[in-house]
Design a protein around this motif. Structure first.
Motif, mmCIF file in Angstrom:
data_model
loop_
_atom_site.group_PDB
_atom_site.id
_atom_site.type_symbol
_atom_site.label_atom_id
_atom_site.label_comp_id
_atom_site.label_asym_id
_atom_site.label_seq_id
_atom_site.Cartn_x
_atom_site.Cartn_y
_atom_site.Cartn_z
ATOM 1 N N TYR A 1 2.689 -6.740 -23.060
ATOM 2 C CA TYR A 1 3.959 -6.026 -22.953
ATOM 3 C C TYR A 1 4.889 -6.820 -22.030
ATOM 4 O O TYR A 1 4.455 -7.357 -21.005
ATOM 5 N N THR A 2 6.159 -6.845 -22.387
ATOM 6 C CA THR A 2 7.136 -7.553 -21.559
ATOM 7 C C THR A 2 8.357 -6.704 -21.218
ATOM 8 O O THR A 2 9.316 -7.211 -20.632
ATOM 9 N N ASP A 3 8.332 -5.423 -21.574
ATOM 10 C CA ASP A 3 9.441 -4.531 -21.218
ATOM 11 C C ASP A 3 9.527 -4.403 -19.702
ATOM 12 O O ASP A 3 8.552 -4.035 -19.039
ATOM 13 N N ASP A 4 10.679 -4.680 -19.137
ATOM 14 C CA ASP A 4 10.817 -4.731 -17.676
ATOM 15 C C ASP A 4 10.472 -3.406 -17.016
ATOM 16 O O ASP A 4 9.807 -3.379 -15.963
ATOM 17 N N ASP A 5 10.910 -2.300 -17.602
ATOM 18 C CA ASP A 5 10.653 -0.995 -16.997
ATOM 19 C C ASP A 5 9.160 -0.676 -17.001
ATOM 20 O O ASP A 5 8.616 -0.174 -16.007
ATOM 21 N N LEU A 6 8.499 -0.965 -18.103
ATOM 22 C CA LEU A 6 7.065 -0.693 -18.190
ATOM 23 C C LEU A 6 6.282 -1.585 -17.228
ATOM 24 O O LEU A 6 5.385 -1.112 -16.509
ATOM 25 N N VAL A 7 6.615 -2.862 -17.199
ATOM 26 C CA VAL A 7 5.933 -3.788 -16.289
ATOM 27 C C VAL A 7 6.125 -3.345 -14.842
ATOM 28 O O VAL A 7 5.171 -3.298 -14.055
ATOM 29 N N GLY A 8 7.350 -2.985 -14.491
ATOM 30 C CA GLY A 8 7.625 -2.541 -13.128
ATOM 31 C C GLY A 8 6.918 -1.253 -12.777
ATOM 32 O O GLY A 8 6.409 -1.087 -11.654
ATOM 33 N N SER A 9 6.838 -0.333 -13.739
ATOM 34 C CA SER A 9 6.162 0.942 -13.490
ATOM 35 C C SER A 9 4.675 0.730 -13.230
ATOM 36 O O SER A 9 4.093 1.346 -12.330
ATOM 37 N N TRP A 10 4.043 -0.149 -14.011
ATOM 38 C CA TRP A 10 2.619 -0.404 -13.805
ATOM 39 C C TRP A 10 2.368 -1.180 -12.512
ATOM 40 O O TRP A 10 1.382 -0.947 -11.818
ATOM 41 N N GLU A 11 3.263 -2.092 -12.177
ATOM 42 C CA GLU A 11 3.109 -2.798 -10.902
ATOM 43 C C GLU A 11 3.161 -1.812 -9.739
ATOM 44 O O GLU A 11 2.336 -1.878 -8.813
ATOM 45 N N ASN A 12 4.093 -0.875 -9.795
ATOM 46 C CA ASN A 12 4.199 0.132 -8.736
ATOM 47 C C ASN A 12 2.976 1.045 -8.718
ATOM 48 O O ASN A 12 2.506 1.450 -7.641
ATOM 49 N N TYR A 13 2.441 1.368 -9.894
ATOM 50 C CA TYR A 13 1.271 2.235 -9.962
ATOM 51 C C TYR A 13 0.053 1.557 -9.321
ATOM 52 O O TYR A 13 -0.659 2.165 -8.514
ATOM 53 N N ILE A 14 -0.179 0.314 -9.690
ATOM 54 C CA ILE A 14 -1.323 -0.396 -9.109
ATOM 55 C C ILE A 14 -1.114 -0.603 -7.612
ATOM 56 O O ILE A 14 -2.062 -0.528 -6.826
ATOM 57 N N ARG A 15 0.123 -0.814 -7.219
ATOM 58 C CA ARG A 15 0.412 -0.949 -5.788
ATOM 59 C C ARG A 15 0.035 0.329 -5.030
ATOM 60 O O ARG A 15 -0.516 0.277 -3.932
ATOM 61 N N ARG A 16 0.317 1.489 -5.625
ATOM 62 C CA ARG A 16 -0.049 2.756 -4.989
ATOM 63 C C ARG A 16 -1.565 2.877 -4.846
ATOM 64 O O ARG A 16 -2.072 3.331 -3.811
ATOM 65 N N LEU A 17 -2.302 2.500 -5.884
ATOM 66 C CA LEU A 17 -3.755 2.506 -5.803
ATOM 67 C C LEU A 17 -4.236 1.548 -4.718
ATOM 68 O O LEU A 17 -5.144 1.867 -3.939
ATOM 69 N N TYR A 18 -3.616 0.404 -4.668
ATOM 70 C CA TYR A 18 -3.983 -0.609 -3.672
ATOM 71 C C TYR A 18 -3.779 -0.071 -2.257
ATOM 72 O O TYR A 18 -4.638 -0.236 -1.375
ATOM 73 N N GLU A 19 -2.668 0.583 -2.038
ATOM 74 C CA GLU A 19 -2.368 1.121 -0.713
ATOM 75 C C GLU A 19 -3.358 2.203 -0.296
ATOM 76 O O GLU A 19 -3.621 2.394 0.890
ATOM 77 N N ALA A 20 -3.931 2.909 -1.285
ATOM 78 C CA ALA A 20 -4.894 3.964 -0.994
ATOM 79 C C ALA A 20 -6.323 3.443 -0.879
ATOM 80 O O ALA A 20 -7.226 4.196 -0.496
ATOM 81 N N GLY A 21 -6.535 2.181 -1.199
ATOM 82 C CA GLY A 21 -7.877 1.622 -1.231
ATOM 83 C C GLY A 21 -8.337 1.085 0.110
ATOM 84 O O GLY A 21 -7.607 1.066 1.098
ATOM 85 N N GLU A 22 -9.583 0.617 0.110
ATOM 86 C CA GLU A 22 -10.210 0.031 1.298
ATOM 87 C C GLU A 22 -10.426 -1.456 1.060
ATOM 88 O O GLU A 22 -10.829 -1.874 -0.021
ATOM 89 N N ASP A 23 -10.180 -2.254 2.079
ATOM 90 C CA ASP A 23 -10.408 -3.688 1.964
ATOM 91 C C ASP A 23 -11.838 -3.956 1.502
ATOM 92 O O ASP A 23 -12.793 -3.366 2.008
ATOM 93 N N VAL A 24 -11.984 -4.855 0.533
ATOM 94 C CA VAL A 24 -13.304 -5.093 -0.050
ATOM 95 C C VAL A 24 -14.310 -5.591 0.981
ATOM 96 O O VAL A 24 -15.521 -5.341 0.863
ATOM 97 N N ARG A 25 -13.847 -6.282 2.025
ATOM 98 C CA ARG A 25 -14.788 -6.820 3.001
ATOM 99 C C ARG A 25 -15.448 -5.725 3.816
ATOM 100 O O ARG A 25 -16.667 -5.749 4.034
ATOM 101 N N SER A 26 -14.688 -4.736 4.255
ATOM 102 C CA SER A 26 -15.305 -3.649 5.011
ATOM 103 C C SER A 26 -16.154 -2.774 4.096
ATOM 104 O O SER A 26 -17.235 -2.300 4.491
ATOM 105 N N TYR A 27 -15.690 -2.560 2.857
ATOM 106 C CA TYR A 27 -16.479 -1.779 1.903
ATOM 107 C C TYR A 27 -17.803 -2.483 1.636
ATOM 108 O O TYR A 27 -18.871 -1.842 1.599
ATOM 109 N N PHE A 28 -17.756 -3.770 1.449
ATOM 110 C CA PHE A 28 -18.967 -4.541 1.158
ATOM 111 C C PHE A 28 -19.976 -4.423 2.297
ATOM 112 O O PHE A 28 -21.164 -4.192 2.049
ATOM 113 N N GLU A 29 -19.519 -4.583 3.519
ATOM 114 C CA GLU A 29 -20.452 -4.539 4.649
ATOM 115 C C GLU A 29 -21.116 -3.168 4.767
ATOM 116 O O GLU A 29 -22.290 -3.075 5.117
ATOM 117 N N ARG A 30 -20.401 -2.113 4.451
ATOM 118 C CA ARG A 30 -20.955 -0.761 4.593
ATOM 119 C C ARG A 30 -21.791 -0.334 3.403
ATOM 120 O O ARG A 30 -22.830 0.313 3.562
#
Length: 207
Positions: free
Chosen positions: A167-196
Motif C-alpha cells: 500500500y502506498t496511500d499516504d493516509d493509510l501509511v501514516g495511520s499504521w505508522e502512528n498505530y505501531i508507534r502507540r504499541l511501541y510506546e506501550a511496550g517494554e525494551d526487549v533487553r529488560s524483557y529478555f533478562e527477566r
C-alpha cells in the motif's frame, strides 16, 4: 490494555506481490531510504524463515549451535547499524508475545536482544495487551518502510512467507505508522524483557 483499533486494510486497495517480488521491492525501497523511520509489527508466534543458519539449527533441535551462529553474525549487524546511521534510517520493531513462549519465539528473542545491542529499537508487547482489539482476529504482520510504503506480509499456516500486499496511500501509511508507534510506546525494551523472561529458560523442545 491497548484499546486502539488498528486501521482497516482493504486488499483491493493495495497491490499483491509474490514472495520474490516482495523481497525485491522491499530491498530496493530499503536501500533508497534517507533520514526516515521504519516500523514493524510482528504478531505470529512461529515463522519458517529461510536463509538463516541459526534458524536451521533450531529446526534440527541444535540449540547450542543456533545460539553460536547468532554470535557469528555480529560483524554483519555492526555493518548494518553503521549503514543505517549513515543513511539516517531508524528501524523500530514491536514484537507481540504469547506465553508460554513457542520454541521459535524463544530463539527470536535471543536474536532481537542481540539486534538491540546494535541500535535496533525493539519493544515487546504482551498478547493480553492487545486482546481487546483481536476479538475479530489477530493483528496483521506489517512493515511501514521509510514513511511512504506499507507492506502487509502474508504467511502460510506453517509460517512461510507467501508474499505481501503493498500500500502506498499516504493516509493509510501514516495511520499504521502512528498505530505501531502507540504499541511501541506501550511496550517494554526487549533487553529488560529478555533478562527477566527469557535468559533463564532451558533449551526449547522442538519436533
Amino acid at each position: 490494555m491497548l484499546d486502539l483499533l488498528p486501521p482497516v486494510l482493504v486488499p483491493e486497495h493495495g497491490e499483491r506481490l509474490t514472495r520474490d517480488a516482495y523481497k525485491r521491492d522491499f530491498g530496493e525501497r530499503d536501500a533508497a531510504i534517507r533520514d526516515a523511520d521504519s516500523w514493524k509489527l510482528e504478531r505470529l508466534q512461529h515463522f519458517e524463515e529461510e536463509g538463516s543458519p541459526s534458524r536451521d539449527a533450531l529446526r534440527r533441535g541444535e540449540w547450542a549451535t543456533a545460539l553460536r551462529l547468532l554470535e557469528d553474525r555480529r560483524d554483519a549487524l555492526l555493518a548494518t547499524a553503521r549503514e543505517d546511521t549513515r543513511k539516517g534510517h531508524r528501524f523500530h520493531r514491536v514484537r507481540v508475545v504469547e506465553k508460554p513462549l513457542s520454541p521459535y519465539l524463544q530463539w527470536e528473542l535471543h536474536s532481537h536482544r542481540q539486534r538491540a545491542e546494535y541500535g535496533e529499537r525493539i519493544r515487546v508487547v504482551g498478547a493480553e495487551q492487545v486482546a481487546s482489539v483481536e476479538r475479530a482476529g489477530r493483528l496483521p504482520e506489517i512493515v511501514v518502510l521509510g514513511g511512504d510504503t506499507l507492506f502487509q506480509v502474508l504467511y502460510s499456516k506453517a509460517g512461510a512467507t507467501l508474499g505481501s500486499v503493498r500500500y502506498t496511500d499516504d493516509d493509510l501509511v501514516g495511520s499504521w505508522e502512528n498505530y505501531i508507534r502507540r504499541l511501541y510506546e506501550a511496550g517494554e525494551d526487549v533487553r529488560s524483557y529478555f533478562e527477566r523472561e527469557v535468559a533463564h529458560l532451558p533449551p526449547p523442545r522442538t519436533l
